[in-house]
Design a protein around this motif. Structure first.
Motif, PDB file in Angstrom:
ATOM      1  N   ALA A   1      33.538  44.268  56.934  1.00 27.55           N
ATOM      2  CA  ALA A   1      33.554  43.956  55.505  1.00 27.55           C
ATOM      3  C   ALA A   1      34.530  44.858  54.755  1.00 27.55           C
ATOM      4  CB  ALA A   1      32.143  44.099  54.921  1.00 27.55           C
ATOM      5  N   VAL A   2      34.430  46.168  54.982  1.00 30.33           N
ATOM      6  CA  VAL A   2      35.251  47.118  54.225  1.00 30.33           C
ATOM      7  C   VAL A   2      36.694  47.132  54.724  1.00 30.33           C
ATOM      8  CG1 VAL A   2      35.577  49.542  53.603  1.00 30.33           C
ATOM      9  CG2 VAL A   2      33.275  48.545  53.623  1.00 30.33           C
ATOM     10  N   GLN A   3      36.867  47.339  56.031  1.00 24.37           N
ATOM     11  CA  GLN A   3      38.227  47.408  56.561  1.00 24.37           C
ATOM     12  C   GLN A   3      38.926  46.065  56.459  1.00 24.37           C
ATOM     13  OE1 GLN A   3      39.736  50.215  57.231  1.00 24.37           O
ATOM     14  NE2 GLN A   3      37.812  51.221  56.648  1.00 24.37           N
ATOM     15  N   GLY A   4      38.172  44.984  56.625  1.00 28.02           N
ATOM     16  CA  GLY A   4      38.766  43.660  56.462  1.00 28.02           C
ATOM     17  C   GLY A   4      39.281  43.445  55.049  1.00 28.02           C
ATOM     18  N   THR A   5      38.477  43.847  54.068  1.00 28.52           N
ATOM     19  CA  THR A   5      38.904  43.719  52.672  1.00 28.52           C
ATOM     20  C   THR A   5      40.149  44.554  52.406  1.00 28.52           C
ATOM     21  OG1 THR A   5      36.652  43.242  51.900  1.00 28.52           O
ATOM     22  CG2 THR A   5      38.206  44.123  50.275  1.00 28.52           C
ATOM     23  N   LEU A   6      40.146  45.785  52.878  1.00 28.53           N
ATOM     24  CA  LEU A   6      41.303  46.654  52.659  1.00 28.53           C
ATOM     25  C   LEU A   6      42.540  46.140  53.388  1.00 28.53           C
ATOM     26  CD1 LEU A   6      39.610  50.169  52.823  1.00 28.53           C
ATOM     27  CD2 LEU A   6      40.511  48.993  50.789  1.00 28.53           C
ATOM     28  N   ASN A   7      42.368  45.603  54.580  1.00 26.46           N
ATOM     29  CA  ASN A   7      43.517  45.060  55.312  1.00 26.46           C
ATOM     30  C   ASN A   7      44.129  43.865  54.581  1.00 26.46           C
ATOM     31  OD1 ASN A   7      43.517  46.929  57.403  1.00 26.46           O
ATOM     32  ND2 ASN A   7      42.141  45.726  58.695  1.00 26.46           N
ATOM     33  N   VAL A   8      43.276  43.025  54.010  1.00 22.74           N
ATOM     34  CA  VAL A   8      43.783  41.889  53.236  1.00 22.74           C
ATOM     35  C   VAL A   8      44.498  42.378  51.978  1.00 22.74           C
ATOM     36  CG1 VAL A   8      43.106  39.880  51.860  1.00 22.74           C
ATOM     37  CG2 VAL A   8      42.097  40.236  54.120  1.00 22.74           C
ATOM     38  N   LEU A   9      43.906  43.331  51.267  1.00 22.04           N
ATOM     39  CA  LEU A   9      44.528  43.833  50.037  1.00 22.04           C
ATOM     40  C   LEU A   9      45.851  44.532  50.331  1.00 22.04           C
ATOM     41  CD1 LEU A   9      41.427  45.199  48.086  1.00 22.04           C
ATOM     42  CD2 LEU A   9      42.632  43.039  47.760  1.00 22.04           C
ATOM     43  N   ARG A  10      45.920  45.262  51.417  1.00 25.14           N
ATOM     44  CA  ARG A  10      47.192  45.916  51.776  1.00 25.14           C
ATOM     45  C   ARG A  10      48.265  44.883  52.096  1.00 25.14           C
ATOM     46  NH1 ARG A  10      43.550  49.890  55.283  1.00 25.14           N
ATOM     47  NH2 ARG A  10      43.203  51.552  53.736  1.00 25.14           N
ATOM     48  N   ALA A  11      47.863  43.823  52.793  1.00 22.90           N
ATOM     49  CA  ALA A  11      48.823  42.749  53.087  1.00 22.90           C
ATOM     50  C   ALA A  11      49.306  42.110  51.787  1.00 22.90           C
ATOM     51  CB  ALA A  11      48.174  41.706  53.994  1.00 22.90           C
ATOM     52  N   CYS A  12      48.386  41.923  50.843  1.00 24.24           N
ATOM     53  CA  CYS A  12      48.765  41.334  49.554  1.00 24.24           C
ATOM     54  C   CYS A  12      49.704  42.257  48.783  1.00 24.24           C
ATOM     55  CB  CYS A  12      47.512  41.058  48.725  1.00 24.24           C
ATOM     56  SG  CYS A  12      46.459  39.745  49.388  1.00 24.24           S
ATOM     57  N   ALA A  13      49.458  43.564  48.874  1.00 20.22           N
ATOM     58  CA  ALA A  13      50.322  44.520  48.189  1.00 20.22           C
ATOM     59  C   ALA A  13      51.733  44.519  48.766  1.00 20.22           C
ATOM     60  CB  ALA A  13      49.714  45.925  48.275  1.00 20.22           C
ATOM     61  N   ARG A  14      51.845  44.181  50.059  1.00 21.69           N
ATOM     62  CA  ARG A  14      53.161  44.119  50.705  1.00 21.69           C
ATOM     63  C   ARG A  14      53.877  42.801  50.420  1.00 21.69           C
ATOM     64  NH1 ARG A  14      50.250  46.919  54.982  1.00 21.69           N
ATOM     65  NH2 ARG A  14      49.721  44.930  55.988  1.00 21.69           N
ATOM     66  N   ALA A  15      53.153  41.834  49.895  1.00 21.34           N
ATOM     67  CA  ALA A  15      53.734  40.507  49.636  1.00 21.34           C
ATOM     68  C   ALA A  15      54.074  40.390  48.152  1.00 21.34           C
ATOM     69  CB  ALA A  15      52.747  39.410  50.046  1.00 21.34           C
ATOM     70  N   PRO A  16      55.327  40.422  47.789  1.00 26.33           N
ATOM     71  CA  PRO A  16      55.709  40.408  46.368  1.00 26.33           C
ATOM     72  C   PRO A  16      55.307  39.148  45.620  1.00 26.33           C
ATOM     73  CG  PRO A  16      57.639  40.154  47.787  1.00 26.33           C
ATOM     74  CD  PRO A  16      56.499  40.511  48.681  1.00 26.33           C
ATOM     75  N   SER A  17      54.999  38.075  46.348  1.00 25.32           N
ATOM     76  CA  SER A  17      54.651  36.811  45.690  1.00 25.32           C
ATOM     77  C   SER A  17      53.219  36.795  45.150  1.00 25.32           C
ATOM     78  CB  SER A  17      54.831  35.645  46.669  1.00 25.32           C
ATOM     79  OG  SER A  17      53.995  35.831  47.809  1.00 25.32           O
ATOM     80  N   VAL A  18      52.344  37.626  45.697  1.00 24.07           N
ATOM     81  CA  VAL A  18      50.916  37.562  45.349  1.00 24.07           C
ATOM     82  C   VAL A  18      50.675  38.128  43.955  1.00 24.07           C
ATOM     83  CG1 VAL A  18      48.573  38.296  45.958  1.00 24.07           C
ATOM     84  CG2 VAL A  18      50.193  37.661  47.761  1.00 24.07           C
ATOM     85  N   ARG A  19      50.032  37.314  43.106  1.00 25.72           N
ATOM     86  CA  ARG A  19      49.743  37.737  41.741  1.00 25.72           C
ATOM     87  C   ARG A  19      48.250  37.843  41.452  1.00 25.72           C
ATOM     88  NH1 ARG A  19      53.690  39.617  42.109  1.00 25.72           N
ATOM     89  NH2 ARG A  19      55.674  39.319  41.021  1.00 25.72           N
ATOM     90  N   ARG A  20      47.430  37.196  42.263  1.00 26.22           N
ATOM     91  CA  ARG A  20      45.979  37.317  42.076  1.00 26.22           C
ATOM     92  C   ARG A  20      45.280  37.280  43.421  1.00 26.22           C
ATOM     93  NH1 ARG A  20      43.097  34.277  37.430  1.00 26.22           N
ATOM     94  NH2 ARG A  20      43.903  36.189  36.441  1.00 26.22           N
ATOM     95  N   VAL A  21      44.242  38.130  43.538  1.00 29.61           N
ATOM     96  CA  VAL A  21      43.368  38.112  44.709  1.00 29.61           C
ATOM     97  C   VAL A  21      41.944  37.907  44.213  1.00 29.61           C
ATOM     98  CG1 VAL A  21      42.466  39.390  46.679  1.00 29.61           C
ATOM     99  CG2 VAL A  21      44.877  39.634  46.032  1.00 29.61           C
ATOM    100  N   VAL A  22      41.260  36.930  44.792  1.00 30.34           N
ATOM    101  CA  VAL A  22      39.859  36.669  44.483  1.00 30.34           C
ATOM    102  C   VAL A  22      39.043  37.028  45.725  1.00 30.34           C
ATOM    103  CG1 VAL A  22      38.147  34.959  43.767  1.00 30.34           C
ATOM    104  CG2 VAL A  22      40.509  34.784  42.939  1.00 30.34           C
ATOM    105  N   VAL A  23      38.117  37.947  45.574  1.00 37.19           N
ATOM    106  CA  VAL A  23      37.284  38.390  46.686  1.00 37.19           C
ATOM    107  C   VAL A  23      35.879  37.809  46.543  1.00 37.19           C
ATOM    108  CG1 VAL A  23      36.161  40.386  47.772  1.00 37.19           C
ATOM    109  CG2 VAL A  23      38.570  40.516  47.112  1.00 37.19           C
ATOM    110  N   THR A  24      35.373  37.224  47.613  1.00 36.85           N
ATOM    111  CA  THR A  24      33.988  36.752  47.622  1.00 36.85           C
ATOM    112  C   THR A  24      33.086  37.945  47.870  1.00 36.85           C
ATOM    113  OG1 THR A  24      34.749  34.685  48.615  1.00 36.85           O
ATOM    114  CG2 THR A  24      32.370  35.095  48.586  1.00 36.85           C
TER     115      THR A  24
END
Length: 343
Positions: free
Chosen positions: A99-122
């Motif tokens: 749960a924790v590392q998965g969330t952080l891994n997704v957020l880090r990937a999003c931070a590396r992707a300049p196109s991402v403007r919003r992340v919605v977490v369940t």
């Protein structure tokens, strides 16, 4: 139309969300654990619009760069993958780390992707409280501070994951903004034959697994409403912060009454009234003989009724909730179709 990544694409809520996103004309990239068995994803690839606008890629919650390919070129990411089980052999390994590392891994990937403007977490109401108190009206300001690896470990995993998400955004200040959806017990029709943990509550009532009618009160919400909440959170520019996503509260006695009226073949509904002071004392004593996660859940929920304010999600996302009693009827019809009940 947007390009939206959805992690945990085969999940109960995620699959409904993908169906809505495709219906709205969005392009969707969904993550799955493995592409080795296409038949396992056929219910997704067969959705209307999937042939033209759905791509599936492999990703692992615990692999640091696993989500880079999924989020590349996306402007919105819905992180919906997280384990949902009440009892596990190792809470840290089986619940908290994914749960924790998965969330952080997704957020880090999003931070590396300049196109991402919003992340919605369940997230979950489990991140809001793990011991409802009827004297407290829960809002988005409330946080679960009592769960641990030994007390309601699933709740602990959800609270820790959401805290990690907000801490990441506060500390790293990425280009995207963060929104969380916090649903209560999610029931409703399933797009897959797998019986999910929430619908299993109703299946267990019908199959005789409960010794009696216990003093439990659930906050329930239809999966179709939760899916719509995610779509609205992705599409609404002004969406921000946390959103409690819960319909009506309903007691076990009320659920049993609804189920009894459906006359499901082979049903073995509980009839012994244990929803009283003596019954609750017995349930708390019996809870110590149950698997860890189930036992701690019973001790922290028996005799307690949640109260919550969903003004924010109604106002910001224009969401209204289905009558949960009809959702129970729909859930039973769907579980009958899949062969989970009525045999």
């Amino acid at each position: 139309m947007r390009t939206i990544a959805v992690t945990g694409a085969t999940g109960f809520i995620a699959s409904h969300t993908i169906a809505l996103l495709l219906e709205a004309g969005h392009h969707v990239c969904g993550t799955v654990r493995s592409l080795a068995r296409p038949d396992a994803h056929a219910f997704l690839t067969g959705l209307p619009g999937a042939a033209e606008r759905l791509t599936l890629v492999e990703a692992d919650l615990l692999a640091p760069s696993s989500f880079d390919a999924a989020v590349a070129g996306c402007d919105t990411v819905l992180h919906m993958a997280s384990p949902y089980v009440m009892t596990v052999a190792d809470a840290q390994r089986d619940l908290v780390d994914p749960a924790v590392q998965g969330t952080l891994n997704v957020l880090r990937a999003c931070a590396r992707a300049p196109s991402v403007r919003r992340v919605v977490v369940t997230s979950s109401m489990a991140a809001v409280t793990d011991e409802p108190d009827k004297s407290v009206l829960l809002t988005e300001a409330n946080w679960n501070t009592t769960s641990s690896l030994t007390r309601n470990p699933y709740y602990f995993s959800k609270a820790e994951a959401e805290r990690a998400a907000w801490s990441f955004v506060e500390g790293e200040k990425p280009a995207f903004d963060l929104v969380t959806i916090n649903p209560f017990v999610v029931i409703g029709p399933s797009l897959t034959p797998q019986l999910n943990t929430s619908n299993a509550i109703i299946a267990d009532l019908l199959s005789g697994k409960y010794p009696g009618i216990i003093d439990l009160t659930w906050g329930m919400v239809d999966v179709r409403d939760v899916a719509l909440a995610h779509v609205r959170a992705a599409e609404t520019p002004g969406a921000s912060g946390r959103y409690l996503c819960a319909g009506d509260t309903v007691t076990m006695r009320e659920v049993v009454g609804i189920l009894r009226g459906l006359d499901v073949p082979g049903q073995r509904l509980p009839s012994l009234g244990m929803d009283n002071a003596v019954g609750s004392l017995l349930v708390r004593l019996m809870s110590y003989t149950q698997p860890g996660g189930v036992g701690s859940y019973l001790r922290s929920h028996v005799g307690r009724a949640p109260r919550y304010d969903t003004t924010k999600i109604r106002r910001d996302l224009g969401l209204s909730f289905r009558d949960i009693r009809q959702s129970i009827v729909d859930t039973v019809a769907d579980m009958t179709r899949w062969g989970h009940v009525g045999r």
